[in-house]
Design a protein around this motif. Structure first.
Motif, mmCIF file in Angstrom:
data_model
loop_
_atom_site.group_PDB
_atom_site.id
_atom_site.type_symbol
_atom_site.label_atom_id
_atom_site.label_comp_id
_atom_site.label_asym_id
_atom_site.label_seq_id
_atom_site.Cartn_x
_atom_site.Cartn_y
_atom_site.Cartn_z
ATOM 1 N N SER A 29 0.798 -1.095 -0.265
ATOM 2 C CA SER A 29 0.367 -0.274 -0.020
ATOM 3 C C SER A 29 1.134 1.201 -0.008
ATOM 4 O O SER A 29 1.711 0.757 0.427
ATOM 5 C CB SER A 29 -0.864 -0.091 1.106
ATOM 6 N N GLY A 55 1.808 1.895 4.381
ATOM 7 C CA GLY A 55 0.748 1.731 5.679
ATOM 8 C C GLY A 55 -0.291 2.289 5.181
ATOM 9 O O GLY A 55 -0.127 3.066 3.974
ATOM 10 N N GLU A 56 -1.363 2.414 5.996
ATOM 11 C CA GLU A 56 -2.421 2.888 5.501
ATOM 12 C C GLU A 56 -2.415 3.713 6.683
ATOM 13 O O GLU A 56 -3.339 5.150 6.606
ATOM 14 C CB GLU A 56 -3.813 1.164 6.159
ATOM 15 N N GLU A 57 -2.298 3.761 8.206
ATOM 16 C CA GLU A 57 -2.579 4.824 9.029
ATOM 17 C C GLU A 57 -1.170 5.125 10.216
ATOM 18 O O GLU A 57 -0.447 4.855 10.256
ATOM 19 C CB GLU A 57 -3.675 3.744 10.670
ATOM 20 N N VAL A 81 4.034 4.154 12.008
ATOM 21 C CA VAL A 81 2.880 4.407 10.869
ATOM 22 C C VAL A 81 2.488 2.660 10.581
ATOM 23 O O VAL A 81 3.258 1.814 11.252
ATOM 24 C CB VAL A 81 3.275 3.810 8.936
ATOM 25 N N ASP A 82 1.216 2.305 10.869
ATOM 26 C CA ASP A 82 0.193 0.901 11.285
ATOM 27 C C ASP A 82 0.659 0.323 12.658
ATOM 28 O O ASP A 82 1.076 -0.591 12.723
ATOM 29 C CB ASP A 82 0.651 -0.078 9.686
#
Length: 181
Positions: A29, A55-57, A81-82
């Protein structure tokens, strides 16, 4: 005959979909978006992006400023991150003249000394320095530390990147703590 073509077409479509799904599942991602101001308002998202990985978050845990003083002795910024730590910056205010001992964890990385800071160590995933400050209320030392996961930075560029980030961090720290030199 047309009855046999449909099952083959359905099978081909199913196999193709499975292959495409597998390709997208393996694809990393994208790097998460950082806030416009991070780590005490010192660093920009562009400066820290190479350390964020994929990552996403993203979660930034940081005070708004570097204003350490007699009652607030330290400040830390952590960017995850994540759930994985990707970047850390810290500032510690200490009594002037403490002996500087870097320790084996730093020395094992065969660090360099920054050209603009005598009491410093620069390695491939971080940098630390101690600077003496002159102030009306009394002299003090600042210990600054940056540590990151430099996976997205070419090995030959890592130390120059950390040296540049520390130079900016040092200037902001001097200003925000009234550290005269």
């Amino acid at each position: 005959m047309s009855g046999m073509r449909i099952p083959r077409a359905v099978l081909a479509l199913a196999v193709g979909t499975a292959l495409l799904t597998g390709c997208f599942a393996d694809k990393k991602s994208a790097a998460p978006a950082l806030p416009s101001s991070t780590c005490f308002g010192v660093f920009t998202p562009a400066e820290l992006a190479p350390f964020m990985g994929s990552g996403e978050e993203v979660r930034v845990d940081s005070p708004d400023d570097l204003g350490v003083n007699v009652s607030r002795k330290y400040a830390r910024c952590n960017i995850d991150v994540d759930g994985r730590s990707r970047f850390t910056a810290s500032i510690d205010r200490r009594p002037a003249g403490h002996v500087i001992v870097w320790g084996s964890e730093v020395e094992k990385h065969r660090p360099d000394v920054l050209p603009y800071a005598e009491h410093s160590r620069l390695w491939d995933s971080g940098v630390a320095l101690v600077v003496n400050c002159k102030a009306a209320e009394g002299d003090f030392d600042l210990m600054l530390f940056l540590d990151a996961v430099p996976d997205e930075v070419k090995p030959e560029e890592r130390r120059p990147v950390f040296a540049a980030l520390m130079k900016k961090f040092l200037a902001a720290s001097r200003q925000q703590t009234n550290c005269g030199g």
